[in-house]
Design an enzyme around this catalytic site. Structure first.
Site, PDB file in Angstrom:
ATOM      1  N   ASP A  99      32.945  44.633  48.981  1.00 57.08           N
ATOM      2  CA  ASP A  99      32.449  45.870  48.387  1.00 57.08           C
ATOM      3  C   ASP A  99      30.920  45.778  48.274  1.00 57.08           C
ATOM      4  OD1 ASP A  99      33.396  48.475  46.821  1.00 57.08           O
ATOM      5  OD2 ASP A  99      31.970  47.476  45.490  1.00 57.08           O
ATOM      6  N   HIS A 294      41.487  48.800  49.563  1.00 60.31           N
ATOM      7  CA  HIS A 294      40.107  48.354  49.406  1.00 60.31           C
ATOM      8  C   HIS A 294      39.960  46.985  48.747  1.00 60.31           C
ATOM      9  CE1 HIS A 294      35.790  48.714  49.000  1.00 60.31           C
ATOM     10  NE2 HIS A 294      35.869  48.506  47.707  1.00 60.31           N
TER      11      HIS A 294
END
Length: 314
Positions: A99, A294
């Site tokens: 991320d 994610h």
């Protein structure tokens, strides 16, 4: 077993989790996360013969959070990793990021190839510097409600996210954001980032109530301001990285993402994944895990660990 301590770096106090002996591997987490996000990787990589260090990044968790919004640029964050390597008594390291930690890892490898000998990025492709300021580009394309834009006003997102920290963490990690293909990244006018999400949604099998309680307890103490300040430097980062326009990362590299991660399924993200060899001429593997979202290293730890360890030992 992992141990934790605080290390003074660049005038800040960094909380780190570490384990093992051998070549240094730094693990850089994203938003809204912590060193705890690497709980499945630290022991596994250490067991493969490495000294693994996962910090709470600048402004997150138990690490210092400077008051100045301008203290959260990509230069500050890469500088922290450079200084952390030195503080750990090393001259070189492999850097891994997920991320927001992925841009830190990519840029660290780009800025300081003498220090960072290999680089792995999870979920976020390597830097592809656009033609203009990112936030300005959004506005010019008629977009005014992307979550990056909502996060810009100091205090606005903080007030929403800190109203009920436990509910926020449950929504963001378990039912809102990139792991849910139905979730969008746009904020409806007059509503917040968390609007429309079900705070009572059952947890996915990769996230336990104990995990959620850990995240919530730490964020209850730290708040969200430090992490949000990373978003408030998006345009500034574009300006600062002008000298590296078109630059490549020549060290051995690895990319891992989930097939259902919203970061790579959009038009821009998909294009970046398809063309990443332009930035990474020494890309060893591009691993897209089918069905994953994610939070990839938490969702699919065995596959992520196997790929990371093979890459580290290659």
């Amino acid at each position: 077993m992992p141990a934790s301590r605080t290390i003074s770096v660049n005038g800040l106090e960094f909380f780190v989790v570490e384990q093992g002996q051998g070549p240094l591997v730094l693990l850089c987490h994203g938003w809204p996360e912590l060193s705890y996000s690497w709980r499945h990787q630290v022991g596994a990589i250490a067991g493969a013969g490495f000294h693994v260090v996962a910090p709470d990044m600048r402004g997150f968790g138990r690490t210092s959070a400077p008051a100045d919004v301008g203290a959260y640029t990509i230069f500050h964050n890469v500088g922290d990793m450079v200084a952390l390597v030195a503080a750990l008594g090393e001259r070189q390291a492999v850097i891994v990021g997920h991320d927001w930690g992925a841009p830190v890892a990519w840029h660290a490898a780009m800025f300081r190839p003498d220090i960072f000998t290999k680089v792995a990025g999870l979920s976020v492709p390597p830097p592809s510097r656009g033609r203009g300021l990112p936030l300005e580009t959004l506005r010019n394309n008629g977009i005014t409600n992307f979550y990056w834009q909502y996060f810009q006003g100091p205090g606005v997102a903080e007030a929403e996210l800190e109203r009920d920290v436990a509910a926020t963490m449950r929504i963001v990690l378990a039912g809102r954001g990139f792991s849910d293909p139905a979730a969008h990244q746009f904020v409806q006018e007059g509503k917040g980032f968390l609007a429309g999400a079900d705070p009572n949604r059952p947890l996915p099998n990769w996230l336990t109530e104990a995990d959620l309680a850990y995240f919530a307890a730490v964020y209850q103490e730290s708040g969200f301001r430090g992490g949000l300040n990373w978003y408030r430097n998006i345009d500034r980062n574009w300006e600062l990285t002008a000298p590296w326009q078109g630059a490549q990362i020549h060290q051995p590299s690895l990319f891992i993402a989930g097939s259902k991660d919203g970061v790579i399924t959009g038009l821009i993200g998909a294009k970046q994944v398809k063309e990443m060899e332009r930035v990474l001429p020494n890309l060893r593997q591009k691993l897209i895990l089918d069905g994953a979202g994610h939070w990839i290293q938490q969702e699919r730890p065995e596959e992520v660990n196997a790929a990371l360890i093979a890459f580290l030992k290659d």
